[in-house]
Design an enzyme around this catalytic site. Structure first.
Site, PDB file in Angstrom:
ATOM      1  N   ARG A  35       1.023  -1.132   0.022  1.00 28.58           N
ATOM      2  CA  ARG A  35       0.151   0.042  -0.089  1.00 28.58           C
ATOM      3  C   ARG A  35       0.843   1.176  -0.034  1.00 28.58           C
ATOM      4  O   ARG A  35       0.498   2.434  -0.610  1.00 28.58           O
ATOM      5  CB  ARG A  35      -0.922   0.238   1.257  1.00 28.58           C
ATOM      6  CG  ARG A  35      -2.240  -0.983   1.188  1.00 28.58           C
ATOM      7  CD  ARG A  35      -3.306  -0.748   2.105  1.00 28.58           C
ATOM      8  NE  ARG A  35      -4.398  -1.402   1.675  1.00 28.58           N
ATOM      9  CZ  ARG A  35      -5.228  -2.250   2.642  1.00 28.58           C
ATOM     10  NH1 ARG A  35      -4.970  -2.302   3.656  1.00 28.58           N
ATOM     11  NH2 ARG A  35      -6.192  -2.769   2.025  1.00 28.58           N
ATOM     12  N   LYS A 201     -20.111 -15.642   2.796  1.00 21.71           N
ATOM     13  CA  LYS A 201     -21.670 -14.998   3.167  1.00 21.71           C
ATOM     14  C   LYS A 201     -22.210 -14.581   2.128  1.00 21.71           C
ATOM     15  O   LYS A 201     -21.904 -13.508   1.399  1.00 21.71           O
ATOM     16  CB  LYS A 201     -21.708 -14.197   4.172  1.00 21.71           C
ATOM     17  CG  LYS A 201     -21.689 -15.110   5.640  1.00 21.71           C
ATOM     18  CD  LYS A 201     -21.328 -14.173   6.899  1.00 21.71           C
ATOM     19  CE  LYS A 201     -22.568 -13.622   7.508  1.00 21.71           C
ATOM     20  NZ  LYS A 201     -22.089 -12.472   8.348  1.00 21.71           N
ATOM     21  N   GLY A 351      -9.552  -8.765  -0.126  1.00 23.28           N
ATOM     22  CA  GLY A 351      -8.172  -9.329   0.631  1.00 23.28           C
ATOM     23  C   GLY A 351      -7.945 -10.595   0.586  1.00 23.28           C
ATOM     24  O   GLY A 351      -7.043 -11.050   0.062  1.00 23.28           O
ATOM     25  N   GLY A 374     -13.605  -3.448   0.039  1.00 23.22           N
ATOM     26  CA  GLY A 374     -14.975  -2.663   0.363  1.00 23.22           C
ATOM     27  C   GLY A 374     -15.351  -1.988  -0.645  1.00 23.22           C
ATOM     28  O   GLY A 374     -16.486  -1.894  -1.294  1.00 23.22           O
TER      29      GLY A 374
HETATM   30  P1  AMP Z   1     -15.126 -13.257   2.084  1.00 18.19           P
HETATM   31  O1  AMP Z   1     -14.770 -12.235   3.100  1.00 18.19           O
HETATM   32  O2  AMP Z   1     -16.792 -13.031   2.271  1.00 18.19           O
HETATM   33  O3  AMP Z   1     -14.710 -12.917   0.939  1.00 18.19           O
HETATM   34  O4  AMP Z   1     -14.982 -14.670   2.592  1.00 18.19           O
HETATM   35  C1  AMP Z   1     -13.720 -15.064   2.440  1.00 18.19           C
HETATM   36  C2  AMP Z   1     -13.523 -16.377   3.239  1.00 18.19           C
HETATM   37  O5  AMP Z   1     -14.568 -17.371   2.659  1.00 18.19           O
HETATM   38  C3  AMP Z   1     -12.408 -17.195   3.022  1.00 18.19           C
HETATM   39  O6  AMP Z   1     -11.760 -17.136   4.496  1.00 18.19           O
HETATM   40  C4  AMP Z   1     -12.737 -18.815   2.584  1.00 18.19           C
HETATM   41  O7  AMP Z   1     -12.178 -19.738   3.380  1.00 18.19           O
HETATM   42  C5  AMP Z   1     -14.367 -18.666   2.912  1.00 18.19           C
HETATM   43  N1  AMP Z   1     -14.921 -19.604   2.199  1.00 18.19           N
HETATM   44  C6  AMP Z   1     -14.683 -20.028   0.783  1.00 18.19           C
HETATM   45  N2  AMP Z   1     -15.453 -21.297   0.567  1.00 18.19           N
HETATM   46  C7  AMP Z   1     -15.988 -21.488   1.739  1.00 18.19           C
HETATM   47  C8  AMP Z   1     -17.099 -22.597   1.999  1.00 18.19           C
HETATM   48  N3  AMP Z   1     -17.532 -23.618   1.312  1.00 18.19           N
HETATM   49  N4  AMP Z   1     -17.687 -22.468   3.132  1.00 18.19           N
HETATM   50  C9  AMP Z   1     -17.140 -21.605   4.219  1.00 18.19           C
HETATM   51  N5  AMP Z   1     -16.215 -20.533   3.853  1.00 18.19           N
HETATM   52  C10 AMP Z   1     -15.754 -20.466   2.739  1.00 18.19           C
END
Ligand code: AMP
Length: 394
Positions: A35, A201, A351, A374
């Site tokens: 950064r 999520k 990230g 974000g």
């Molecule tokens: P996000 O911050 O929403 O982009 O989520 C990133 C996280 O999603 C990473 O740490 C991944 O390990 C997690 N992730 C990826 N696939 C899955 C899954 N099948 N179940 C739960 N978490 C997951």
């Protein structure tokens, strides 16, 4: 059209530049200086134009007095000085006599960095709450304001929105490049446009999915998100991550855009979330009650591959599986390999997604890797960015 750094006469002007110098620091050592390097073009331009450069940035969150110890920008000022090859005077305050004296004694080409803007959050959330008195104070220290912090451009804070409204303002080179690359992929894509969304999520990405189905030719879903769709469609998803508050959303959007939204047809399920877990590949209709879905399967990888290889624009946010665990990382690794050899215009944000690129040796010089997770998501949602809206028009 917003003003940018090249629209101003900078000589002898006190230019306040808001950077995103929010780097990981452990025991006073900077673990990743990406950064800081990303801001160099703007700072070097200001120096060579003989401006007096006053740098503001946040670093982490400052909620309690003790957070000040671990969130000082001092090591960042030292690192910047080393990278830019000039002294960077660090003032360990965000306001007051020391700040004013340091700025009053500046010569053209001098660089001063103030302490972490979020130290002001201890004082009634003044930075994050866009306090008007604080914005007026900071604005009084400069003649021109340049926002080069893409990582916080989706937030209305005193150090970006507040000051921008009070001074002649423009965007720096980093923000200009981010906005141009992301806007062009979203608003003027060479088709087919494929948006690939993973991560944990659904609820975090409802706005993104809503917009993606309107603008993209295909929306590929991976990571933890498919399980909420499967449950919404009536399947048993065992112990997989499910976002119950988004079931109705998934049911509706999928029934409306079945032709665009692709869900994995085969998935890797595990007995638990650990390296030692036993795994198997199955279909979405056959997840056992004690199993958890952790990655996409080979059939899905080849289906997604053919869509990605045919795309002319690809936007990706969110890992496709739990790539942090080697055994569950195949889907994400394959996607990184596919994008490495793609000829499409590529934008990647988030990230975790960027960690995955680094981990699996992403090698595509033409891709745009965004510095703001974000902010990229909010652009993907089609939202206005307060930090950009506040900048003067040309
Ligand atoms: P996000 O911050 O929403 O982009 O989520 C990133 C996280 O999603 C990473 O740490 C991944 O390990 C997690 N992730 C990826 N696939 C899955 C899954 N099948 N179940 C739960 N978490 C997951």
């Amino acid at each position: 059209m917003k003003k940018n750094i090249t629209d101003f006469k900078l000589k002898n002007q006190r230019v306040i530049v808001r950077c995103d110098l929010n780097v990981p620091i452990k025991d006073g050592v900077i673990l990743d200086d990406t950064r800081i390097k990303a801001c160099l073009e703007t700072i070097e331009h200001l120096v060579s134009a003989k401006a007096k450069v006053i740098i503001l940035s946040h670093l982490g969150r400052v909620k309690e007095e003790k957070d000040k110890e671990t969130n000082s920008l001092r090591p960042v000022a030292d690192k910047l000085s080393e990278l830019i090859g000039r002294p960077v005077k660090f003032v360990p305050y965000t306001r007051g006599m020391e700040v004013e004296n340091a700025i009053n004694s500046m010569e053209p080409r001098d660089i001063v960095m103030l302490e972490n803007t979020r130290f002001e959050d201890l004082n009634g959330n003044k930075e994050s709450g866009n306090d008007s008195e604080l914005a007026h104070y900071w604005a009084s220290l400069g003649d021109i304001f340049i926002n080069d912090a893409f990582g916080t451009i989706h937030r209305a804070h005193a150090s970006n929105v507040g000051i921008a409204k009070l001074l002649p303002s423009g965007i720096g080179f980093l923000v200009k490049n981010e906005i141009e690359k992301i806007s062009s992929a979203l608003n003027n894509p060479e088709r087919p446009l494929v948006i690939m969304l993973g991560g944990a999520k659904v609820s975090d990405k409802i706005g993104v999915i809503n917009n993606a189905v309107k603008i993209a030719d295909y929306v590929l879903i991976g990571g933890g998100m498919p399980y909420t769709f499967y449950k919404a469609l009536g399947y048993n998803v065992g112990l997989s991550i499910v976002d119950d508050s988004s079931l109705e959303f998934c049911r509706n959007i999928y029934s409306q855009y079945k032709n665009k939204i692709l869900l994995p047809e085969d998935i890797v399920v595990a007995s638990s979330i650990s390296e030692g877990a036993s795994t198997r590949i199955t279909t979405y209709a056959d997840i056992g009650s004690n199993e958890v879905g952790i990655d996409i399967g080979m059939a899905t990888i080849s289906r997604y591959k053919s869509i990605l290889m045919n795309a002319n624009t690809i936007i990706w946010n969110g890992p496709i599986g739990m790539f942090e665990i080697a055994k569950f990382s195949q889907g994400t690794r394959k996607v990184v390999e596919i994008l490495s050899s793609s000829k499409a215009k590529i934008v990647v944000g988030g990230g975790d997604t960027i960690s995955a690129l680094n981990k699996f040796g992403f090698n595509n010089k033409r891709a745009h890797i965004s510095t703001g997770g974000g902010a990229t998501l909010e652009m993907l949602e089609g939202k206005e960015l307060p930090g950009l809206s506040a900048i003067s028009d040309k």
